[in-house]
Design a protein around this motif. Structure first.
Motif, PDB file in Angstrom:
ATOM      1  N   ASN A 172     -33.182 -16.522 -59.672  1.00  0.00           N
ATOM      2  CA  ASN A 172     -33.882 -15.427 -58.910  1.00  0.00           C
ATOM      3  C   ASN A 172     -33.352 -15.200 -57.698  1.00  0.00           C
ATOM      4  O   ASN A 172     -33.157 -16.184 -56.850  1.00  0.00           O
ATOM      5  CB  ASN A 172     -35.425 -15.233 -58.991  1.00  0.00           C
ATOM      6  N   TRP A 173     -32.972 -13.892 -57.245  1.00  0.00           N
ATOM      7  CA  TRP A 173     -32.437 -13.766 -55.822  1.00  0.00           C
ATOM      8  C   TRP A 173     -33.044 -12.421 -55.485  1.00  0.00           C
ATOM      9  O   TRP A 173     -33.127 -11.500 -56.146  1.00  0.00           O
ATOM     10  CB  TRP A 173     -30.996 -14.050 -55.619  1.00  0.00           C
ATOM     11  N   ALA A 174     -32.972 -12.165 -54.318  1.00  0.00           N
ATOM     12  CA  ALA A 174     -33.233 -10.857 -53.564  1.00  0.00           C
ATOM     13  C   ALA A 174     -32.718 -10.847 -52.170  1.00  0.00           C
ATOM     14  O   ALA A 174     -32.426 -11.873 -51.511  1.00  0.00           O
ATOM     15  CB  ALA A 174     -35.002 -10.779 -53.072  1.00  0.00           C
ATOM     16  N   GLU A 175     -32.066  -9.701 -51.997  1.00  0.00           N
ATOM     17  CA  GLU A 175     -31.577  -9.444 -50.598  1.00  0.00           C
ATOM     18  C   GLU A 175     -32.017  -8.150 -49.821  1.00  0.00           C
ATOM     19  O   GLU A 175     -32.098  -7.091 -50.517  1.00  0.00           O
ATOM     20  CB  GLU A 175     -29.877  -9.338 -50.696  1.00  0.00           C
ATOM     21  N   ILE A 176     -32.273  -8.356 -48.626  1.00  0.00           N
ATOM     22  CA  ILE A 176     -32.766  -7.525 -47.807  1.00  0.00           C
ATOM     23  C   ILE A 176     -31.738  -7.096 -46.642  1.00  0.00           C
ATOM     24  O   ILE A 176     -31.281  -7.931 -45.847  1.00  0.00           O
ATOM     25  CB  ILE A 176     -34.151  -7.701 -47.178  1.00  0.00           C
ATOM     26  N   SER A 177     -31.278  -5.828 -46.472  1.00  0.00           N
ATOM     27  CA  SER A 177     -30.244  -5.599 -45.523  1.00  0.00           C
ATOM     28  C   SER A 177     -30.742  -4.577 -44.613  1.00  0.00           C
ATOM     29  O   SER A 177     -31.452  -3.509 -44.908  1.00  0.00           O
ATOM     30  CB  SER A 177     -28.847  -4.970 -46.419  1.00  0.00           C
ATOM     31  N   PHE A 178     -30.372  -4.937 -43.370  1.00  0.00           N
ATOM     32  CA  PHE A 178     -31.001  -4.166 -42.256  1.00  0.00           C
ATOM     33  C   PHE A 178     -29.760  -3.304 -41.396  1.00  0.00           C
ATOM     34  O   PHE A 178     -29.058  -4.157 -41.016  1.00  0.00           O
ATOM     35  CB  PHE A 178     -31.876  -4.953 -41.155  1.00  0.00           C
ATOM     36  N   PHE A 179     -29.781  -1.991 -41.544  1.00  0.00           N
ATOM     37  CA  PHE A 179     -28.656  -1.174 -40.804  1.00  0.00           C
ATOM     38  C   PHE A 179     -29.092  -0.556 -39.579  1.00  0.00           C
ATOM     39  O   PHE A 179     -30.086   0.038 -39.608  1.00  0.00           O
ATOM     40  CB  PHE A 179     -27.952  -0.512 -41.804  1.00  0.00           C
ATOM     41  N   PRO A 180     -28.380  -0.935 -38.422  1.00  0.00           N
ATOM     42  CA  PRO A 180     -28.784  -0.238 -37.401  1.00  0.00           C
ATOM     43  C   PRO A 180     -28.736   1.218 -37.253  1.00  0.00           C
ATOM     44  O   PRO A 180     -28.142   1.841 -37.920  1.00  0.00           O
ATOM     45  CB  PRO A 180     -27.809  -0.709 -36.045  1.00  0.00           C
ATOM     46  N   PRO A 181     -29.429   1.828 -36.205  1.00  0.00           N
ATOM     47  CA  PRO A 181     -29.534   3.629 -36.094  1.00  0.00           C
ATOM     48  C   PRO A 181     -28.215   3.977 -35.805  1.00  0.00           C
ATOM     49  O   PRO A 181     -27.946   5.078 -36.137  1.00  0.00           O
ATOM     50  CB  PRO A 181     -30.524   3.669 -35.250  1.00  0.00           C
ATOM     51  N   GLU A 182     -27.183   3.312 -35.139  1.00  0.00           N
ATOM     52  CA  GLU A 182     -25.832   3.751 -34.909  1.00  0.00           C
ATOM     53  C   GLU A 182     -25.164   3.878 -36.192  1.00  0.00           C
ATOM     54  O   GLU A 182     -24.230   4.846 -36.216  1.00  0.00           O
ATOM     55  CB  GLU A 182     -25.143   2.681 -34.042  1.00  0.00           C
TER      56      GLU A 182
END
Length: 372
Positions: A172-182
């Motif tokens: 099992n795996w999970a990934e959270i990606s956070f992209f900046p407002p720029e």
């Protein structure tokens, strides 16, 4: 023998970064299950002509592979389902080096992904833990999760970083990606992907990670909660190696190939100590322009340990793939001319014989002329 001097790859990467306005990390689908070494140590030389003229090799189209120089593909000397790729690697006007890459054969398998995303009002990362503010998200220590910088986009002199949080337990795996407002032209965008349907425990884990990256107000928290309840299921065809290519196998396979290339004279100047050090450094996934092994400051290291961080932002030549290339199923067979001498050496030998014959004829003519 070409006898080409080899230039340290750091200089190549810096040249590219200096001329590229916006740079992005270079990610190749086959890299996670491949290994690769760039033979850039000063004093090394190579001659691909002997390999290209051997039997049971594929002289691949560089444009198809996504590189700029010659590419030769053949069955590795370690495993029948392991492709060996030897290709010239150059950037713009710099002198060429070669890379030696090993990639397992793959087959497609069906997998399912569960995806969702949410854009929140926050415009800055605010990592915090145990009531303390942190300098970067990478300082977060959350059991089971790896927080890391996952990409960079640069405009003029300002760079904007993306981050990811990765979780893995058994299959099992999970990934959270956070992209900046720029990038998003709004608030921070949060993309969530898993390979299994979320249970309540993992949902709470994800909310905890996101809350640790950002101080969330009630509206933003609700947006993320709603997104987790509305995850969409997607069916995907993904490549999977046909055998389990472990770190130990990768070490032995790359050592075996480098020894063969050296013993046949295709590569010259690579010592037994070099090969052993490369073997000790090798791990599955050390492949591609951002992660392959190379020579710097007297040692063989992956780019991730380089003193030149610009290299992880190189954009050039990112499309390397074996898709569409039929790997030979028979062992490489060097022809007699390959194993004895190169074409240039043959020309010299023939020229020497001709000169000797002409000299002999000249001696005879002079002797006869004197007799007359």
């Amino acid at each position: 023998m070409k006898g080409r001097s080899v230039l340290i790859f750091a200089l190549l990467a810096i040249a590219v970064v200096a001329t590229a306005g916006t740079s992005h990390a270079c990610v190749i689908p086959e890299d996670p299950y491949s290994v690769e070494v760039l033979l850039n140590k000063p004093g090394l030389s190579y001659d691909l002509s002997t390999l290209k003229s051997a039997k049971n090799v594929v002289d691949a189209n560089p444009e198809l592979i996504g590189v700029s120089g010659e590419v030769v593909v053949y069955k590795s000397h370690y495993h029948e389902d392991l492709a060996a790729i030897v290709y010239e690697s150059s950037i713009e006007t710099a002198e060429e080096t070669i890379s030696v890459r090993l990639t397992p054969k793959v087959h497609e398998v069906t997998e399912y992904r569960y995806k969702t995303k949410a854009q929140i009002s926050k415009t800055e990362f605010e990592p915090h833990q145990n009531f303390f503010h942190l300098t970067t998200p990478e300082e977060l220590q959350i059991p089971g999760w790896t927080i890391k910088q996952s990409g960079v986009s640069c405009v003029a002199d300002e760079c904007f970083y993306s981050y990811s949080a990765e979780y893995k337990e058994n299959d099992n795996w999970a990934e959270i990606s956070f992209f900046p407002p720029e990038r998003t032209r709004g608030g921070i965008e949060i993309d969530i992907e898993t390979n299994k349907e979320l249970n309540e425990e993992l949902k709470n884990e994800i909310l905890n990670v996101i809350s640790s990256m950002l101080y969330l107000g009630k509206p933003d928290f609700q947006k993320i909660t709603d997104a987790l309840h509305g995850m969409e299921k997607e069916e995907m065809k993904v490549p999977e190696p046909v055998f389990n290519f472990t770190d130990e196998e990768a070490k032995e396979a790359l050592k075996t190939e480098l020894e063969w290339l050296s013993n046949t004279g295709i590569v010259e100047g690579l010592s037994a100590e070099d090969i052993q050090e490369i073997k000790n450094t090798t791990k599955v996934g050390y492949a591609g322009y951002n992660s392959r092994i190379f020579y710097e400051d007297g040692k063989w290291i992956p780019y991730s340990e380089s003193e030149n961080p610009q290299m992880v932002r190189v954009k050039a030549l990112c499309s390397f793939s074996l898709k569409g290339i039929q790997m030979p199923t028979e062992d490489v067979v060097m022809t007699e001319s390959n194993t004895n001498m190169g074409s240039s050496d043959m020309i010299l030998v023939v020229l020497g014989i001709v000169i000797a014959i002409l000299a002999a004829i000249g001696v005879v003519v002079i002797w006869v002329w004197r007799r007359w």
